[in-house]
Design a protein around this motif. Structure first.
Motif, PDB file in Angstrom:
ATOM      1  N   THR A   9       1.064  -0.834  -0.084  1.00  0.00           N
ATOM      2  CA  THR A   9       0.425   0.495   0.578  1.00  0.00           C
ATOM      3  C   THR A   9       0.778   1.102   0.113  1.00  0.00           C
ATOM      4  OG1 THR A   9      -2.231  -0.878   1.020  1.00  0.00           O
ATOM      5  CG2 THR A   9      -1.875   1.703   1.053  1.00  0.00           C
ATOM      6  N   LYS A  14      -2.471  13.820  -1.974  1.00  0.00           N
ATOM      7  CA  LYS A  14      -3.242  14.427  -2.370  1.00  0.00           C
ATOM      8  C   LYS A  14      -3.472  15.972  -1.975  1.00  0.00           C
ATOM      9  CE  LYS A  14      -6.399  10.986  -4.413  1.00  0.00           C
ATOM     10  NZ  LYS A  14      -7.023  11.436  -5.521  1.00  0.00           N
ATOM     11  N   GLU A  20      -3.562   9.817   0.992  1.00  0.00           N
ATOM     12  CA  GLU A  20      -4.220   9.062   0.886  1.00  0.00           C
ATOM     13  C   GLU A  20      -3.990   7.836   0.444  1.00  0.00           C
ATOM     14  OE1 GLU A  20      -6.774  10.322   1.945  1.00  0.00           O
ATOM     15  OE2 GLU A  20      -6.351  11.964   1.409  1.00  0.00           O
ATOM     16  N   ASP A  22      -6.242   5.460  -0.770  1.00  0.00           N
ATOM     17  CA  ASP A  22      -6.286   5.030  -1.926  1.00  0.00           C
ATOM     18  C   ASP A  22      -7.069   6.514  -2.671  1.00  0.00           C
ATOM     19  OD1 ASP A  22      -9.012   4.291  -1.156  1.00  0.00           O
ATOM     20  OD2 ASP A  22      -8.882   3.001   0.241  1.00  0.00           O
ATOM     21  N   ASP A  23      -7.334   5.657  -3.940  1.00  0.00           N
ATOM     22  CA  ASP A  23      -7.768   6.576  -4.887  1.00  0.00           C
ATOM     23  C   ASP A  23      -9.615   7.053  -5.040  1.00  0.00           C
ATOM     24  OD1 ASP A  23      -5.504   7.433  -6.438  1.00  0.00           O
ATOM     25  OD2 ASP A  23      -6.736   5.696  -7.892  1.00  0.00           O
ATOM     26  N   SER A  24     -10.386   6.255  -3.720  1.00  0.00           N
ATOM     27  CA  SER A  24     -11.520   5.835  -3.622  1.00  0.00           C
ATOM     28  C   SER A  24     -11.983   7.015  -1.821  1.00  0.00           C
ATOM     29  CB  SER A  24     -11.931   4.175  -2.535  1.00  0.00           C
ATOM     30  OG  SER A  24     -11.468   4.448  -1.912  1.00  0.00           O
ATOM     31  N   ALA A  25     -10.897   7.223  -1.683  1.00  0.00           N
ATOM     32  CA  ALA A  25     -10.147   8.674   0.044  1.00  0.00           C
ATOM     33  C   ALA A  25     -11.341   9.698  -0.907  1.00  0.00           C
ATOM     34  CB  ALA A  25      -9.340   8.284   0.762  1.00  0.00           C
ATOM     35  N   PRO A  26     -11.910  10.433  -0.077  1.00  0.00           N
ATOM     36  CA  PRO A  26     -12.007  11.809  -1.054  1.00  0.00           C
ATOM     37  C   PRO A  26      -9.869  12.676  -0.225  1.00  0.00           C
ATOM     38  CG  PRO A  26     -13.221  11.180   1.756  1.00  0.00           C
ATOM     39  CD  PRO A  26     -12.405  10.477   0.920  1.00  0.00           C
ATOM     40  N   GLY A  71     -14.986  15.448  -8.213  1.00  0.00           N
ATOM     41  CA  GLY A  71     -15.021  14.273  -7.461  1.00  0.00           C
ATOM     42  C   GLY A  71     -15.317  14.661  -6.085  1.00  0.00           C
ATOM     43  N   GLN A  72     -14.890  13.912  -5.136  1.00  0.00           N
ATOM     44  CA  GLN A  72     -15.921  13.642  -3.808  1.00  0.00           C
ATOM     45  C   GLN A  72     -15.243  14.998  -3.127  1.00  0.00           C
ATOM     46  OE1 GLN A  72     -15.362   9.897  -0.963  1.00  0.00           O
ATOM     47  NE2 GLN A  72     -13.725   9.332  -3.249  1.00  0.00           N
TER      48      GLN A  72
END
Length: 238
Positions: A9, A14, A20, A22-26, A71-72
């Protein structure tokens, strides 16, 4: 033999240097939390106007944290909103409370000097002399001032000198019905840890315009939590 491998990992950069997983976290916006911190610290601006820089810093950080994004929703935008609200509230109080205090003191000083002029115009010089004293040195309201000043040798001499003052003669000639008006805006200033005021009155109705200048000092009255003015200097305008 099967060898199971795991992808390491790796933190990714960001937004504002937030890491972050991963890319899914804001994304994280640190400036939002700094805005909230300075918003809380903005209550210090109630202690003095120079500290109004704190809500200003909070606003700058908040505007930076609330910039456009795709995005988020970034983490920290809500904190930025809270910080800006706090900065607005505390900053407004820090700005307007001293202004309101100055306006209140100015109106008090104007009324005090207007009453002082009226007392002299009516020939009540004993009361005018009391208004020139600090409140802790004034005689009790139940005392007969006329009797005191007439029976005391030092009091009689002080009263005679007061009546011979050229400014008092000008005020008496104008009479109690003179139309005194403010000649210029009242100035409130701070000196030697106390509030002072400069008030200038003029009477344009006489043969020659009279201008009276007062310098007052305001002292807190700890007995009732209020304050008292007294005349430091009363003179014809210079």
């Amino acid at each position: 033999m099967t060898i199971q491998t795991f992808d390491p990992t790796v933190p990714k950069m960001k937004a504002e240097a937030g890491f972050e997983l991963d890319d899914s976290a804001p994304p994280l916006r640190v400036s939002g939390f700094l805005c909230c911190l300075f918003g809380v610290l903005s209550f210090l601006c109630l202690l003095g106007q120079p500290l109004l820089v704190l809500p200003l810093i909070s606003f700058v950080l908040g505007m930076f944290a609330l910039r456009r994004y795709s995005g988020q929703t970034p983490v920290g935008t809500k904190a930025a909103m809270i910080g800006m609200v706090l900065a607005t509230g505390f900053g407004s109080c820090g700005l307007f409370i001293p202004w309101m205090k100055t306006m209140t003191l100015g109106r008090q000083a104007e009324k005090f000097t207007r009453d002082y002029i009226e007392v002299i115009a009516r020939g009540e010089d004993e009361f005018a002399m009391e208004l020139r004293k600090d409140y802790v040195n004034r005689y009790p309201v139940t005392m007969s001032l006329k009797q005191h000043y007439n029976m005391s040798e030092s009091g009689s001499q002080a009263l005679a000198e007061f009546r011979e003052d050229s400014l008092n003669e000008v005020i008496r000639r104008r009479g109690p019905n003179a139309e005194w008006v403010l000649d210029q805006p009242t100035r409130i200033y701070y000196s030697y840890d106390r509030e002072h005021a400069e008030v200038v009155w003029s009477d344009p109705t006489g043969e020659t315009q009279a201008r009276v200048q007062f310098f007052l000092e305001y002292r807190p009255d700890h007995s009732n939590g209020d304050g008292q003015w007294h005349v430091e200097v009363a003179q014809q305008y210079r």
